[in-house]
Structure formats: C-alpha cells, structure tokens
Design an enzyme around this catalytic site. Structure first.
Site, PDB file in Angstrom:
ATOM      1  N   LYS A 174       0.844  -1.201   0.000  1.00  0.00           N
ATOM      2  CA  LYS A 174       0.000   0.000   0.000  1.00  0.00           C
ATOM      3  C   LYS A 174       0.873   1.242   0.000  1.00  0.00           C
ATOM      4  CE  LYS A 174      -1.933   2.893   2.719  1.00  0.00           C
ATOM      5  NZ  LYS A 174      -1.850   4.086   1.865  1.00  0.00           N
ATOM      6  N   GLU A 248       9.766   1.038  10.546  1.00  0.00           N
ATOM      7  CA  GLU A 248      10.779   2.065  10.254  1.00  0.00           C
ATOM      8  C   GLU A 248      10.101   3.397  10.508  1.00  0.00           C
ATOM      9  OE1 GLU A 248      13.833   1.568   9.608  1.00  0.00           O
ATOM     10  OE2 GLU A 248      13.860  -0.537   9.045  1.00  0.00           O
ATOM     11  N   CYS A 282      13.446  10.803   7.087  1.00  0.00           N
ATOM     12  CA  CYS A 282      13.438  10.278   8.459  1.00  0.00           C
ATOM     13  C   CYS A 282      14.820  10.464   9.066  1.00  0.00           C
ATOM     14  CB  CYS A 282      13.058   8.808   8.445  1.00  0.00           C
ATOM     15  SG  CYS A 282      14.008   7.854   7.267  1.00  0.00           S
ATOM     16  N   GLU A 379      10.225  15.747  15.570  1.00  0.00           N
ATOM     17  CA  GLU A 379      10.523  15.596  14.148  1.00  0.00           C
ATOM     18  C   GLU A 379       9.692  16.606  13.362  1.00  0.00           C
ATOM     19  OE1 GLU A 379       9.027  12.102  11.973  1.00  0.00           O
ATOM     20  OE2 GLU A 379      11.033  11.887  11.140  1.00  0.00           O
TER      21      GLU A 379
END
Ligand code: NAD
Length: 476
Positions: A174, A248, A282, A379
């Site tokens: 997906k 992850e 990331c 983040e």
C-alpha cells in the site's frame, strides 16, 4: 480518473469511498485523481497473495533472482517517466529523483544476488550430541503487507518488495495517498515480466485502506515505514494477532561537528543532511551540535550557504531544493515556524513559508536552541535545522543520545580515532563519518529506541522476510 490497483494480476478501479487527489507541490494543484481501494478489495488482494504463495515459495532461488533482475532492468527502461513523475509529484529536483531511481534499481539487483545465495544458507548444523543430525531451512514468512510513506516512494517500496520477493513471500503493497502513482510501475513491471498473478498486489488508499491491510487477519507479517503515530497503531494491530512487525519510524538525528573540522566540508555535510529532499527525510540530521571552538566560524558560513541555496521548481535546472511534497507538510512546517517565534528562538536564516504559489519554505537555521524547545525535540520533516554548542566529546555524545529517537547520526572530525569512538557511543542504527548520507544496499537501515523495530537492506533486510526452521533427526 486513474486505474490504480493491481490485484491478482489485474488492473482494477478503486471501489472505496475516498477520492485521492495527486498534487504537483510546485504549483499547489492536482494533476490526477483516483478512487481508493475498498476494504473488500484489500481482502481480495490478501486472498490473491495467499493463493499465489504455495507456488511462489517453491520457485527456485534462481527463478526469483531472474524476476528481480527483470525489475531492475525494467525500472531502468522506465527511467525518464519515473524521474519525471517523482519531480512532478514529490517536488524532487532531477538529480534527487535520479538518485532515488538508481537506489531502487540497485536494491533489486542486490537482492537478486542474495536470492541466488539462499540455497547455500540451508545447511547442516554441527551438533555436540551424538546420534542426531540437524539442518537449517530458511523459509519465507508467508503473505506480507507492506505500507510505505511518500518521501522516497520508489526507494522505500523497493527496500521491502525486493527482499520479500527474494525470500519467497507474496505481498500486498500500500503506497502513500500523497504519491500513489510511482509504485504502480512495479505492477506494470510485474505484468511485463509475467510475474505469476497474486505474487505482487498493490492497493492504493488513505488511512482507511492502510488500516484494512494492517488489521487483516490473512497476513503473516506487516512491514511499515511511516510516522510513530501510525506505527504505534500498526503495532497494536500486530499485537492483537500476535504477528511479527517491522517498523521504520521517525527520527531527530544529530550531526556533531568538532573543533578540528574543516569548516567548508562541515557546512556541506550539514546542508545535505537537512536540505536533501527539502528535509523530508526520516534521517534528516536536524540537530546540529557544534563544538565551542568552531561555532563562531561555522555558523555564519552555514547561514550563508543556506541563504545561497536556490529554492525553486524541480523543473528548473537551477533549483537545489524543491517544495515540500504536500500541503499538510507545508502547514506542519509553518506551524513549527510559529512555535519558534512563540518560544523566542534566535532565527539566523529562513523561518518562513515562501509566497510562490506552491508549497515552498526557506531553509531555516535556529541558533543556541534550548534543550527543552519543541523544535529541538520533535521531528519536523522540513529544512529546519536547530543548533546548540558543546564543550566536550562527552557532552556531545550525551546530548546526541538525549532523544526518544535513534535513527542515524553524522560525526565530523579529522581525528579519526575520536570519530570511531563517538560513532560507537551513539545510540542509533547508522553513523556517517565525514560524509553526506550515502546509503549502500549492503549496509543496514533502521533505528533504535522510538525509530523502529528491525532493519532493512543488507542481509538483515532479507532475514526480515524469512522464518528459520530446523529439522532434527534421530539416527538411532
Ligand atoms: P504516515 O504514518 O502518515 O503514513 C505512512 C503510511 O501509513 C501511508 O501509506 C498511510 O496511508 C498509511 N496509514 C495512515 N494511517 C494508517 C492507519 N491507521 N493504519 C495503517 N496505515 C495507515 O507517514 P508519512 O507522513 O507518509 O511519512 C512520514 C513519516 O515517515 C515520518 O515520520 C518519517 O520519519 C517516516 N519515515 C521513516 C523512514 C525510516 O526508514 N525510518 C523512512 C521514511 C519515512
């Protein structure tokens, strides 16, 4: 309306309720739309993968390697179209889009080689006890769900798809609703290569489609790349079914610059670590730790380098950095600029969105950011760098490790003994020394602490899709 789901070897239209707009972030306008897959279509995809598994897992390793080489070759043949699509949908400048494509090609090539080595890994186990023999068999985990984000669509999918197929798993992929078109190339390639129907299925959609997949009881494993918020929901689904999961997740990585460093080289590594892909990585090294003795020389040079970075349409050959990929991301980064103003942070450059029609922001540097600042800890996923000074090696390591994340770090120093020592002390999954973030398929990817569970790439990426079986025989 784009036909956008590949189920059981056939292209089908979405029957879900969500209409997905595919946007050009440089213009802030849609250029395609598609209907999401329904929960029933996710069922069909999982059923197709289940039906294809018995035959696929019995193919020889060399047959699977041949398909993987076919993927690498076909990606190369679709080069211009895929580069153009990433430029248009992600806002990546051409050189970045090309590197992504090359990474995906290298990943399929690498796992083709590892697939060929698989038979040699099924081997006898020497036993101390007499009267018994034992052998190891590495088997595919089974049917795997793969859910991926939008920032490196071809790459993140390749890092999952290639080892899963190499191991003998069948998959339901997906892609992100922000970039739903790139990975359709994998379905088209499967068609071209005559990959058996059901081995690879692709369902597009938003959170609802992702949840239908991650909650599905027909999967043997789920591998997820994305935010911690969704990762935690995916992990809860896996826990409910006692099923393995690879995650992850996010990062807030540090780049450590010591006094002995060459200033120009350090500036180059810092800028690449925060402005590549407009900071939507990331692994962005978004926390700069700079030693007292070099800080006053480095910060003005860094400020100038960020000021000189050319922000513009990815179609322009002049652009070093494109727009943010989605309006949601643009608004999120703008929100952090507002927080920085509320917190009274010292902004050396940037700190604002750019009024250019698309979703552009300026490269940003905040200096002497307090350790309690939200910008230091959260983040952001944009070209927003926060800097702090340190006095000693020990202090630098402690500050770098003081994070709920642990994805990557970069160490900049000409003292190589210190570089190795600091690299060993950092609580992360990957460290670069005096380098931009060069990623090699032979080395692992993944993090410690809140950055995830498991590793991708290298042999570790393959073992994530393998189940270890031992067969022990009594000779008596
Ligand atoms: P996201 O978590 O919002 O979405 C990721 C994927 O999950 C998308 O396909 C999305 O449709 C799907 N999804 C959304 N809700 C879901 C649900 N309830 N159940 C199942 N699936 C669902 O992340 P994003 O905004 O696409 O990507 C940015 C994040 O990804 C950042 O946090 C970044 O750090 C992380 N990321 C990590 C790595 C890594 O290797 N560690 C690599 C790239 C991105």
């Amino acid at each position: 309306m784009t036909t956008s789901h590949y189920i059981a070897g056939r292209w089908v239209d979405g029957q879900g309720s969500d209409c997905i707009s595919v946007n050009d972030p440089a213009l802030g306008q849609p250029f395609a739309e598609l209907m999401a897959a329904s929960a029933e279509q996710v069922d069909q995809a999982v059923a197709a993968a289940r039906a294809a598994l018995p035959a696929w897992k019995c193919t020889s390793a060399s047959e699977r390697a041949a398909y993987l080489r076919g993927f690498a070759e076909q990606l190369g043949q679709r080069r211009e179209a895929l580069v153009a699509l990433q430029m248009r949908n992600n806002g990546k400048p051409r050189h970045e889009a090309e590197i992504d494509l090359d990474d995906a090609i290298a990943t399929f090539g690498y796992y083709a080689e590892l697939a060929e080595q698989l038979p040699g890994q099924n081997r006898d186990v020497p036993l101390a006890a007499p009267g018994f023999t034992a052998r190891t068999r590495l088997e595919p985990v089974g049917v795997v769900g793969l859910i991926v984000p939008w920032n490196f669509p071809l790459v993140t999918s390749a890092w999952k798809l290639a080892p899963a197929l190499a191991a003998g798993c069948t998959v339901v992929l997906k892609p992100s609703e922000v970039t739903p078109l790139c990975e359709l190339a994998y379905g088209q390639i499967a068609d071209t290569l005559g990959l058996p129907a059901g081995v690879l299925n692709i369902v597009n959609g938003k959170a609802e489609t992702g949840a239908a997949l991650s909650n599905h009881n027909g999967l043997d494993k789920l591998s997820f790349t994305g935010s911690n918020n969704v990762g935690s929901q995916v992990m809860r689904s896996a826990a409910a079914q006692c099923r393995p999961v690879t995650l992850e997740l996010g990062g807030k990585s540090a780049i450590l610059v010591f006094d002995d460093c060459d200033v120009d080289a350090a500036v180059q590594w810092i800028v690449a670590g925060i402005c590549w892909n407009a900071g939507q990585m990331c692994s962005a090294t978004s926390r700069l730790l700079v030693q007292d003795g070099i800080a006053d020389a480095l910060l003005p040079r860094l400020q100038a380098a960020l000021e000189n970075l050319r922000v513009g349409s990815p179609l322009s050959e002049e652009a070093d950095m494109g727009p943010l990929t989605s309006q949601a991301q643009w608004l999120k980064v703008a929100g952090y600029f507002a927080t920085a103003r509320e917190e009274g942070l010292q902004c050396l450059i940037g700190g604002k969105v750019l009024d250019r029609g698309g979703w552009f922001v300026s490269p940003t540097l905040y200096a002497d950011v307090p350790e309690g600042s939200r910008l230091w800890n959260e983040e952001i996923f944009g070209p927003v760098l926060c800097a702090r000074r340190f006095a000693s090696e020990q202090q630098a390591i402690a500050e770098a490790n003081d994070s709920r994340f642990g994805l990557v770090a970069t160490v900049c120093t000409t003292d190589l003994a210190r570089a190795e020592r600091v690299a060993d002390a950092l609580e992360v999954g990957h460290v670069w020394i005096n380098s931009v973030q060069a990623v090699f398929v032979e080395t692992s990817w993944g993090g410690t602490k809140g950055s995830g569970i498991g590793r991708e790439l290298g042999p570790w990426g393959l073992s994530g899709y393998q189940s270890v079986k031992h067969v022990t025989r009594c000779l008596g």
